[in-house]
Scaffold this motif. Sequence first.
Motif, PDB file in Angstrom:
ATOM      1  N   UNK A  91       1.084  -1.239  -0.054  1.00 60.09           N
ATOM      2  CA  UNK A  91       0.062   0.012   0.046  1.00 60.09           C
ATOM      3  C   UNK A  91       0.794   1.307   0.048  1.00 60.09           C
ATOM      4  N   UNK A  92       1.897   1.389   0.704  1.00 63.08           N
ATOM      5  CA  UNK A  92       2.971   2.433   0.839  1.00 63.08           C
ATOM      6  C   UNK A  92       3.494   2.542  -0.421  1.00 63.08           C
ATOM      7  N   UNK A  93       4.031   1.464  -1.194  1.00 59.61           N
ATOM      8  CA  UNK A  93       4.699   1.813  -2.708  1.00 59.61           C
ATOM      9  C   UNK A  93       3.553   2.207  -3.663  1.00 59.61           C
ATOM     10  N   UNK A  94       2.189   1.832  -3.302  1.00 58.37           N
ATOM     11  CA  UNK A  94       1.367   2.138  -4.696  1.00 58.37           C
ATOM     12  C   UNK A  94       1.095   3.616  -4.162  1.00 58.37           C
ATOM     13  N   UNK A  95       1.048   4.066  -2.896  1.00 61.55           N
ATOM     14  CA  UNK A  95       0.559   5.465  -2.641  1.00 61.55           C
ATOM     15  C   UNK A  95       1.746   6.208  -3.036  1.00 61.55           C
ATOM     16  N   UNK A  96       2.862   5.927  -2.786  1.00 63.62           N
ATOM     17  CA  UNK A  96       4.165   6.797  -3.403  1.00 63.62           C
ATOM     18  C   UNK A  96       4.336   6.844  -4.863  1.00 63.62           C
ATOM     19  N   UNK A  97       3.655   6.013  -5.470  1.00 68.76           N
ATOM     20  CA  UNK A  97       4.030   6.009  -7.109  1.00 68.76           C
ATOM     21  C   UNK A  97       2.678   6.526  -7.663  1.00 68.76           C
ATOM     22  N   UNK A  98       1.507   6.524  -6.875  1.00 67.35           N
ATOM     23  CA  UNK A  98       0.270   7.006  -7.353  1.00 67.35           C
ATOM     24  C   UNK A  98      -0.493   6.014  -8.074  1.00 67.35           C
ATOM     25  N   UNK A  99      -0.211   4.746  -7.943  1.00 62.58           N
ATOM     26  CA  UNK A  99      -0.908   3.811  -8.902  1.00 62.58           C
ATOM     27  C   UNK A  99      -2.240   3.496  -7.984  1.00 62.58           C
ATOM     28  N   UNK A 100      -3.204   2.944  -8.792  1.00 64.02           N
ATOM     29  CA  UNK A 100      -4.412   2.582  -8.333  1.00 64.02           C
ATOM     30  C   UNK A 100      -4.533   1.050  -7.541  1.00 64.02           C
TER      31      UNK A 100
END
Length: 100
Positions: A91-100
């Motif tokens: 979740x942190x990686x997705x939030x930092x890259x802006x992925x859905x």
Amino acid sequence: MDAGMAGGIAGSVIGCMGGLIGTYFGIASTSRPRERALAIRFSVACWLWLAAVIGMVCFAPRPWGQYVVPLGPGITLAIPWCNRKLALARAEDQASTGEA
């Protein structure tokens, strides 16, 4: 060698092979470097934990080896914690890259 010993050896080998295959696919199914690093770290810790418990049961003097047996299910209790850590990293990686 009787049938019981052969079955015990075969079961142990098949169980270890299943564990290795599960570990491989568990690591291979990760998609991000941070998630993969956590999966590798948890896998190594799990295999070392199991090796230590089995080693103590087999090679410790008689009363001490029997006291180690309750430590075996500790892996089962640690799995949900590891899964939460992996989900948090994802979740942190997705939030930092802006992925859905």
